[in-house]
Design a protein around this motif. Structure first.
Motif, PDB file in Angstrom:
ATOM      1  N   UNK A 108       0.802  -1.221   0.000  1.00  0.00           N
ATOM      2  CA  UNK A 108       0.000   0.000   0.000  1.00  0.00           C
ATOM      3  C   UNK A 108       0.826   1.258   0.000  1.00  0.00           C
ATOM      4  N   UNK A 109       2.150   1.142   0.225  1.00  0.00           N
ATOM      5  CA  UNK A 109       3.022   2.318   0.171  1.00  0.00           C
ATOM      6  C   UNK A 109       3.453   2.543  -1.277  1.00  0.00           C
ATOM      7  N   UNK A 110       2.525   3.012  -2.120  1.00  0.00           N
ATOM      8  CA  UNK A 110       2.777   3.169  -3.545  1.00  0.00           C
ATOM      9  C   UNK A 110       2.467   4.609  -3.975  1.00  0.00           C
ATOM     10  N   UNK A 111       3.239   5.094  -4.917  1.00  0.00           N
ATOM     11  CA  UNK A 111       2.985   6.394  -5.537  1.00  0.00           C
ATOM     12  C   UNK A 111       3.140   6.233  -7.048  1.00  0.00           C
ATOM     13  N   UNK A 112       2.314   6.956  -7.803  1.00  0.00           N
ATOM     14  CA  UNK A 112       2.382   6.928  -9.267  1.00  0.00           C
ATOM     15  C   UNK A 112       2.073   8.326  -9.803  1.00  0.00           C
ATOM     16  N   UNK A 113       2.834   8.747 -10.782  1.00  0.00           N
ATOM     17  CA  UNK A 113       2.615  10.067 -11.391  1.00  0.00           C
ATOM     18  C   UNK A 113       2.823   9.951 -12.897  1.00  0.00           C
ATOM     19  N   UNK A 114       2.056  10.746 -13.633  1.00  0.00           N
ATOM     20  CA  UNK A 114       2.149  10.758 -15.090  1.00  0.00           C
ATOM     21  C   UNK A 114       1.997  12.205 -15.568  1.00  0.00           C
ATOM     22  N   UNK A 115       2.897  12.639 -16.443  1.00  0.00           N
ATOM     23  CA  UNK A 115       2.884  14.011 -16.975  1.00  0.00           C
ATOM     24  C   UNK A 115       2.960  13.963 -18.501  1.00  0.00           C
ATOM     25  N   UNK A 116       2.166  14.842 -19.157  1.00  0.00           N
ATOM     26  CA  UNK A 116       2.145  14.919 -20.623  1.00  0.00           C
ATOM     27  C   UNK A 116       2.362  16.373 -21.031  1.00  0.00           C
ATOM     28  N   UNK A 117       3.300  16.587 -21.958  1.00  0.00           N
ATOM     29  CA  UNK A 117       3.668  17.942 -22.385  1.00  0.00           C
ATOM     30  C   UNK A 117       3.590  18.029 -23.906  1.00  0.00           C
ATOM     31  N   UNK A 118       2.952  19.114 -24.429  1.00  0.00           N
ATOM     32  CA  UNK A 118       2.828  19.379 -25.864  1.00  0.00           C
ATOM     33  C   UNK A 118       3.478  20.730 -26.153  1.00  0.00           C
ATOM     34  N   UNK A 119       4.375  20.771 -27.139  1.00  0.00           N
ATOM     35  CA  UNK A 119       5.037  22.020 -27.505  1.00  0.00           C
ATOM     36  C   UNK A 119       4.959  22.256 -29.015  1.00  0.00           C
ATOM     37  N   UNK A 120       4.635  23.459 -29.392  1.00  0.00           N
ATOM     38  CA  UNK A 120       4.576  23.783 -30.817  1.00  0.00           C
ATOM     39  C   UNK A 120       4.007  25.176 -31.030  1.00  0.00           C
ATOM     40  N   UNK A 121       3.733  25.493 -32.314  1.00  0.00           N
ATOM     41  CA  UNK A 121       3.207  26.803 -32.668  1.00  0.00           C
ATOM     42  C   UNK A 121       1.726  26.837 -32.336  1.00  0.00           C
ATOM     43  N   UNK A 122       1.317  27.875 -31.690  1.00  0.00           N
ATOM     44  CA  UNK A 122      -0.088  28.013 -31.319  1.00  0.00           C
ATOM     45  C   UNK A 122      -0.956  27.977 -32.559  1.00  0.00           C
ATOM     46  N   UNK A 123      -1.996  27.195 -32.516  1.00  0.00           N
ATOM     47  CA  UNK A 123      -2.898  27.071 -33.647  1.00  0.00           C
ATOM     48  C   UNK A 123      -2.542  25.876 -34.496  1.00  0.00           C
ATOM     49  N   UNK A 124      -1.285  25.810 -34.967  1.00  0.00           N
ATOM     50  CA  UNK A 124      -0.871  24.687 -35.786  1.00  0.00           C
ATOM     51  C   UNK A 124      -0.800  23.386 -34.996  1.00  0.00           C
ATOM     52  N   UNK A 125      -0.337  23.448 -33.703  1.00  0.00           N
ATOM     53  CA  UNK A 125      -0.158  22.225 -32.911  1.00  0.00           C
ATOM     54  C   UNK A 125      -1.478  21.574 -32.543  1.00  0.00           C
ATOM     55  N   UNK A 126      -2.587  22.278 -32.672  1.00  0.00           N
ATOM     56  CA  UNK A 126      -3.888  21.720 -32.290  1.00  0.00           C
ATOM     57  C   UNK A 126      -4.750  21.336 -33.475  1.00  0.00           C
ATOM     58  N   UNK A 127      -4.203  21.352 -34.706  1.00  0.00           N
ATOM     59  CA  UNK A 127      -4.961  20.921 -35.861  1.00  0.00           C
ATOM     60  C   UNK A 127      -5.302  19.440 -35.760  1.00  0.00           C
ATOM     61  N   UNK A 128      -6.449  19.026 -36.269  1.00  0.00           N
ATOM     62  CA  UNK A 128      -6.887  17.634 -36.085  1.00  0.00           C
ATOM     63  C   UNK A 128      -5.926  16.613 -36.670  1.00  0.00           C
ATOM     64  N   UNK A 129      -5.434  16.794 -37.873  1.00  0.00           N
ATOM     65  CA  UNK A 129      -4.615  15.772 -38.515  1.00  0.00           C
ATOM     66  C   UNK A 129      -3.133  16.132 -38.538  1.00  0.00           C
ATOM     67  N   UNK A 130      -2.848  17.362 -38.892  1.00  0.00           N
ATOM     68  CA  UNK A 130      -1.447  17.781 -38.969  1.00  0.00           C
ATOM     69  C   UNK A 130      -0.861  18.196 -37.634  1.00  0.00           C
ATOM     70  N   UNK A 131      -1.718  18.434 -36.640  1.00  0.00           N
ATOM     71  CA  UNK A 131      -1.221  18.913 -35.350  1.00  0.00           C
ATOM     72  C   UNK A 131      -0.172  18.016 -34.718  1.00  0.00           C
ATOM     73  N   UNK A 132      -0.363  16.685 -34.574  1.00  0.00           N
ATOM     74  CA  UNK A 132       0.668  15.828 -33.957  1.00  0.00           C
ATOM     75  C   UNK A 132       1.991  15.838 -34.698  1.00  0.00           C
ATOM     76  N   UNK A 133       1.970  16.164 -36.017  1.00  0.00           N
ATOM     77  CA  UNK A 133       3.216  16.208 -36.781  1.00  0.00           C
ATOM     78  C   UNK A 133       3.924  17.544 -36.668  1.00  0.00           C
ATOM     79  N   UNK A 134       3.186  18.574 -36.314  1.00  0.00           N
ATOM     80  CA  UNK A 134       3.769  19.913 -36.236  1.00  0.00           C
ATOM     81  C   UNK A 134       4.034  20.343 -34.795  1.00  0.00           C
ATOM     82  N   UNK A 135       4.220  19.382 -33.905  1.00  0.00           N
ATOM     83  CA  UNK A 135       4.477  19.683 -32.491  1.00  0.00           C
ATOM     84  C   UNK A 135       5.346  18.600 -31.875  1.00  0.00           C
TER      85      UNK A 135
END
Length: 531
Positions: A460-487
């Motif tokens: 029961x002495x357990x710890x777990x952590x998970x972090x996710x970070x996205x970096x890129x140009x605003x607008x382009x990084x959130x496009x539906x198809x091209x976003x994952x490739x441009x970030x």
């Protein structure tokens, strides 16, 4: 009373010096005549002279001792001007100090503790007065008996006992005749009528000291001593906390039983040995992929339109895009893009094994880690003392980092143990508040009942952590198809788990499971003398 005894002794010395060459038999005959006439003091002196003339005959000395009480009664008693006082107690909690006089009394040779008779069993069927019965019983087991001067003849009694040893026969005869026996030598006994006055006058006194074992505290010894005192009504009993000794003084019939009971109560408390195994596993992973595009573009001046020259270059940029074909006043820096694909994974484990021992009801602590110093006072602190300015030295407090396990066993007989477990993990977080580091603390409390030698697993002495970070140009990084490739996409996972395994084993049994020695204490008012 002391002066009277001294006078009696002086008279004895004078008589012995005058009749040293006299015949012991004639002295004994004269003593018997004086005894029949009721001249107890003269009979006592004559018996003592006969014992001095014939030291190998214990009968003369024993009969003199039997008449000592009556002889002192015929001597004028002088009351001492000041009563003898016992050493004052430190308080009412049975604490005291053993004096040199007490130790001298302890070292003084004690009276015989037991008679040595024929160990064979006998079938007894006797008739006679109490005196005659004691004489017949003592003769049947190869022993001698003398009677106190005040011992009554009594009526004829019928005494029957089958297959009895000498101790059993004497104990039964004591009850049947209302008497008590005082051992004088290995095969010689004195028989006295059993009443409070005779107990105080004839029964010898004894003093003993009992050491307190190291695991037993003085407070526990006081409680045990109070129990013994109330059980046997000991006249003088106290605990010397400095020497860790318990002093007892009373009649021999009480001291032997009180000493035996106190020694059994002072036995070591039950103890358990606890095996501890700690398994700690830490895992971490990091994944990063995508295209790292520049997210900032510097603008630089190209000078006057007719000069068409860049006067300064920002670091990291070698290519620029100008506008207006030389007529522009500004240029935009161009940086190259980077493709990222990176993955890392690490894991580590720690295995610890240890054994601790703990008394029943007392906690045992196990620590693996460091003592981390935490500064509570800064180096730059100063203090004004009069006209002087003093620099204060820093002050620290130490914190236990790592793994701390606290186990309290409670032993139930020979097989079962209940464990109260407190496990704690303390680690540095890397953050600080007012230059004081922040410590992360994970704690677990649990209770488990196990058989001796059985394992228990605590998790029961357990710890777990998970972090996710996205970096890129605003607008382009959130496009539906091209976003994952441009970030750039980064994911980090950390997990820590600790498992504790404990196994108790009983190595010192509780008092209820240990053999005890039984002894006969008689009634509440008539404790039997040791035989």
């Amino acid at each position: 009373m002391v002066k009277s005894a001294a006078k009696l002794v002086c008279a004895l010395l004078v008589c012995v010096s005058l009749t040293l060459g006299a015949d012991a038999g004639s002295l004994a005959r004269d003593a018997r005549k004086a005894e029949r006439k009721g001249e107890w003091a003269r009979a006592y002196l004559l018996y003592s002279e006969a014992a001095a003339a014939d030291p190998d005959n214990p009968e003369y000395w024993a009969k003199g001792q039997a008449l000592q009480t009556r002889a002192l009664g015929q001597v004028k008693v002088e009351t001492p001007s000041e009563p003898v006082k016992e050493p004052p107690r430190e308080d009412a909690s049975l604490l005291g100090t053993i004096t040199a006089k007490d130790m001298a009394e302890v070292r003084k040779p004690q009276p015989p503790k037991e008679l040595i008779g024929n160990p064979a069993t006998r079938d007894l069927d006797l008739r006679g007065s109490p005196k005659e019965l004691f004489e017949q019983v003592s003769k049947a087991y190869g022993m001698d008996v003398v009677f106190d001067g005040d011992y009554p003849d009594g009526a004829t009694q019928h005494f029957r006992l089958d297959k009895a040893g000498y101790r059993e026969a004497l104990r039964t005869l004591e009850i049947a005749t209302g008497s008590f026996v005082v051992p004088l030598a290995g095969r010689l006994m004195l028989v006295v009528k059993d009443n409070v006055q005779k107990r105080n006058e004839v029964e010898p006194m004894a003093a003993v000291v009992v050491p307190i074992p190291e695991p037993v505290s003085v407070q526990d010894a006081q409680e045990l001593a109070r129990t013994v005192q109330q059980t046997f009504e000991i006249r003088r009993l106290f605990v010397d906390s400095t020497r860790r000794l318990v002093f007892l003084r009373d009649r021999v019939s009480k001291i032997e039983g009180a000493q035996m009971l106190f020694a059994q109560l002072l036995r070591h408390r039950p103890e358990a040995e606890i095996e501890i195994e700690l398994l700690e596993v830490s895992r971490s992973s990091s994944t990063s992929f995508g295209i790292s595009l520049p997210t900032s573009f510097p603008l630089v001046s190209t000078g006057k339109p007719w000069t068409n020259a860049i006067t300064s270059f920002p670091s990291g940029y070698t290519s620029y895009l100008s506008f207006g074909g030389g007529a522009s006043l500004m240029a935009v820096g161009i940086a190259s893009a980077t493709a990222v694909a990176n993955a890392s994974r690490s894991s580590g484990g720690t295995m610890l094994r240890a054994e601790v021992r703990a008394l029943d009801g007392q906690a045992a602590q196990f620590h693996v880690g460091d003592k981390y110093p935490i500064m509570t006072g800064n180096y730059g602190s100063t203090a004004q003392v009069g006209s002087n300015v003093l620099a204060l030295t820093p002050s620290f407090s130490f914190e236990d980092l790592g793994f701390v396990l606290k186990v309290t066993p409670r032993i139930h007989g020979m097989d079962d143990v209940t464990l109260d477990v407190e496990a704690e993990f303390k680690v540095l977080t890397g953050e600080s508040v007012n230059d004081i580091p922040v410590i992360a603390n994970r704690k677990l409390k649990s209770q488990v009942r196990l058989a001796s030698g059985e394992y228990a697993v605590i998790a029961g002495l357990m710890t777990a952590s998970e972090a996710r970070t996205i970096g890129g140009i605003a607008g382009l990084s959130s496009l539906p198809l091209l976003g994952p490739l441009l970030r750039t996409n980064t994911r980090e996972r950390d997990a820590n788990e600790a498992v504790i395994v404990v196994r108790p084993r009983v190595i010192e049994l509780p008092g209820s499971e240990l053999p005890t020695k039984s002894f006969w204490t008689g009634s509440e008012t008539h404790f039997p003398s040791p035989l």
